[in-house]
Design an enzyme around this catalytic site. Structure first.
Site, mmCIF file in Angstrom:
data_model
loop_
_atom_site.group_PDB
_atom_site.id
_atom_site.type_symbol
_atom_site.label_atom_id
_atom_site.label_comp_id
_atom_site.label_asym_id
_atom_site.label_seq_id
_atom_site.Cartn_x
_atom_site.Cartn_y
_atom_site.Cartn_z
ATOM 1 N N SER A 55 -31.480 35.278 -21.462
ATOM 2 C CA SER A 55 -32.394 35.827 -22.464
ATOM 3 C C SER A 55 -31.785 36.998 -23.242
ATOM 4 O O SER A 55 -32.190 37.266 -24.366
ATOM 5 C CB SER A 55 -33.703 36.272 -21.805
ATOM 6 O OG SER A 55 -33.463 37.237 -20.801
ATOM 7 N N HIS A 97 -34.526 44.001 -21.644
ATOM 8 C CA HIS A 97 -34.330 43.434 -22.974
ATOM 9 C C HIS A 97 -34.289 44.558 -24.017
ATOM 10 O O HIS A 97 -34.453 45.731 -23.673
ATOM 11 C CB HIS A 97 -35.441 42.426 -23.272
ATOM 12 C CG HIS A 97 -35.452 41.270 -22.319
ATOM 13 N ND1 HIS A 97 -36.258 41.246 -21.190
ATOM 14 C CD2 HIS A 97 -34.750 40.115 -22.308
ATOM 15 C CE1 HIS A 97 -36.045 40.125 -20.525
ATOM 16 N NE2 HIS A 97 -35.132 39.415 -21.177
ATOM 17 N N ASP A 128 -40.508 46.865 -19.558
ATOM 18 C CA ASP A 128 -39.311 46.034 -19.678
ATOM 19 C C ASP A 128 -38.152 46.933 -20.088
ATOM 20 O O ASP A 128 -38.049 47.366 -21.237
ATOM 21 C CB ASP A 128 -39.541 44.943 -20.724
ATOM 22 C CG ASP A 128 -38.341 44.012 -20.887
ATOM 23 O OD1 ASP A 128 -37.252 44.331 -20.379
ATOM 24 O OD2 ASP A 128 -38.496 42.956 -21.542
#
Length: 472
Positions: free
Chosen positions: A210, A454, A451
């Site tokens: 990702s 990312h 998060d």
């Protein structure tokens, strides 16, 4: 000879059906792409040599020609035209998927496939012509609200809800205005039209997890505004997603392959497994999709940082898995990938990049000793050039350097780790779409579900793509 002919004459029909089915399955995803492109040769990269542990420029190494790869089954992989025959020679191998389980597990025995990569020690000697004049990966972040961001989040048709931090309520936009300034030199200014000319008639493919998908989305956002709406399209195909620019006869693609080799995590949507099972000698499922790309950008790291993994070799008939550390599993996967590069990549025709570890900012104590929390509510980069977080594993970097240094000019390294380490402010934290409902307890403690892996867009991955633009 007569005995062989007799067997061949009575070859079971079901085996023939299997072979045709496998060949069709592998070739299907390529059939819609091949006719879209012309054959183009590439100029040799002039990126200089150096150790990426020391934050030196992307580098090409030198490697003499080697023999074909020999798989664990003892069959030479001679190239694209012969890979279909590999199944015919070694027999049908059931692929891994999300339903794959281990009948039993034993410790890793040390078994490996035979590698075509030269495992001799690499000399640190450099020719005088390779003296480094600029280290694009060492430098500092400079606030620049004139030239940055390079695009607006709301103007990018392909923005992901996982990365659209402003859309999901982030009140501060400072993370969008930082420019990477290399030490003693400047990065080439981003130019979308020039990038498209580099890509004319070619396939650019990002392969990995990702984080790599985030870099691919960044590239789409950087490029899409110069393509008329009726000349661009995107074709999602689960693992492989393809953006087409018709007026340049070019594609920018993403292939989901978080462990590079075949695994039970290869479903692009449903890949959360209680145990991760990989086939360390199984590269064909993914390589059959990426091998025809002209420019390849690989990454792999965070998926190896979540505990031991299980190995299920191609010739294991009883589903007996071997357990190994994440680092050990990554090294085996990297060696299979390196074997593919060794036998398939001509640097005069194909450019291959490997992106180093994308750092995490999971503990505020690392940049502010004694403090609790993580990257939540961070609004400024780290300015201490010596900073190195615990999330960036040095043994992993040393292993990668050992594997990559054997590949010579076939692979260039984009060392994004140190420059990204400074950007504790660049993560989505709570400002993204979460796929599962968040309970009151978590909502009351934002750091608990932030998060910090990312990256918001526009943001840090745009600089990774500026570096790619620099070295193409």
């Amino acid at each position: 000879m007569q005995r062989w002919q007799k067997k061949k004459t009575h070859f079971p029909l079901i085996a023939l059906i299997f072979f045709v089915f496998i060949a069709f399955s592998i070739l299907y995803s390529e059939s819609n792409i091949q006719g879209f492109h012309q054959d183009h040769s590439h100029q040799r990269s002039t990126i200089q040599d150096g150790s990426f542990l020391n934050s030196t420029p992307a580098h090409n190494f030198n490697l003499s020609k080697k023999a074909p790869v020999v798989t664990a089954a003892g069959v030479s992989i001679l190239g694209t035209k012969h890979e279909m025959g590999l199944f015919f020679l070694v027999g049908f191998v059931v692929g891994l998927d999300k339903f794959t389980t281990c009948a039993s597990t034993v410790r890793y025995s040390g078994k490996r496939g035979v590698s075509a990569v030269d495992r001799a020690e690499i000399s640190d000697r450099k020719e005088s012509s390779e003296v480094e004049t600029c280290d694009f990966f060492s430098g500092k972040w400079v606030f620049d609200n004139v030239s940055y961001p390079l695009y607006n989040e709301s103007d990018c048709s392909y923005m992901s809800d996982q990365l659209a931090c402003h859309k999901h309520g982030r009140p501060d936009l400072g993370y969008q205005f930082w420019r990477w300034q290399p030490q003693n030199c400047n990065l080439k200014r981003w130019n979308a039209m020039e990038m498209w000319e580099k890509l004319r008639g070619k396939r650019l493919m990002f392969v990995g997890d990702s984080l790599n998908r985030g870099q691919w989305i960044s590239m789409l956002c950087l490029l899409q505004s110069t393509i008329p709406a009726d000349k661009q399209s995107i074709t999602p195909n689960s693992e492989l997603t393809i953006f087409r620019a018709e007026n340049y006869n070019a594609t920018v693609e993403f292939l989901w392959a978080p462990l590079l080799v075949e695994s039970n995590c290869d479903d692009a949507v449903d890949h959360r497994m209680n145990e991760r099972i990989l086939r360390p000698d199984g590269i064909l499922r993914h390589s059959s999709r990426w091998e025809h790309a002209d420019i390849l950008v690989f990454n792999s790291y965070l998926w190896w940082r979540q505990g031991p993994v299980k190995l299920l070799w191609s010739n294991e008939e009883k589903s007996v898995c071997q357990e190994i550390s994440g680092l050990g599993g990554m090294e085996l996967a990297m060696e299979s990938w390196a074997d593919w590069v060794t036998t398939h990549v001509d640097p005069l025709k194909k450019k291959v990049f490997f992106v180093t570890m994308s750092p995490t900012h999971l503990s505020r104590d690392e940049w502010e000793p004694g403090a609790e929390g993580n990257c939540y509510n961070e609004k400024q980069p780290i300015h201490d050039k010596r900073y190195w977080g615990a999330g960036s594993d040095l043994p992993t970097m040393r292993m990668l350097e050992k594997v990559l240094s054997r590949l010579g000019s076939k692979v260039s390294v984009l060392n994004i780790t140190q420059l990204s380490e400074y950007r504790k402010d660049g993560h989505p934290t709570i400002y993204r779409k979460f796929w599962e409902p968040l309970g009151p307890e978590k909502l009351a403690n934002p750091a608990s579900y932030s998060d910090c892996m990312h990256w918001c867009l526009p943001g840090v991955p745009d600089v990774w793509n500026e570096l790619l633009f620099q070295f193409l």
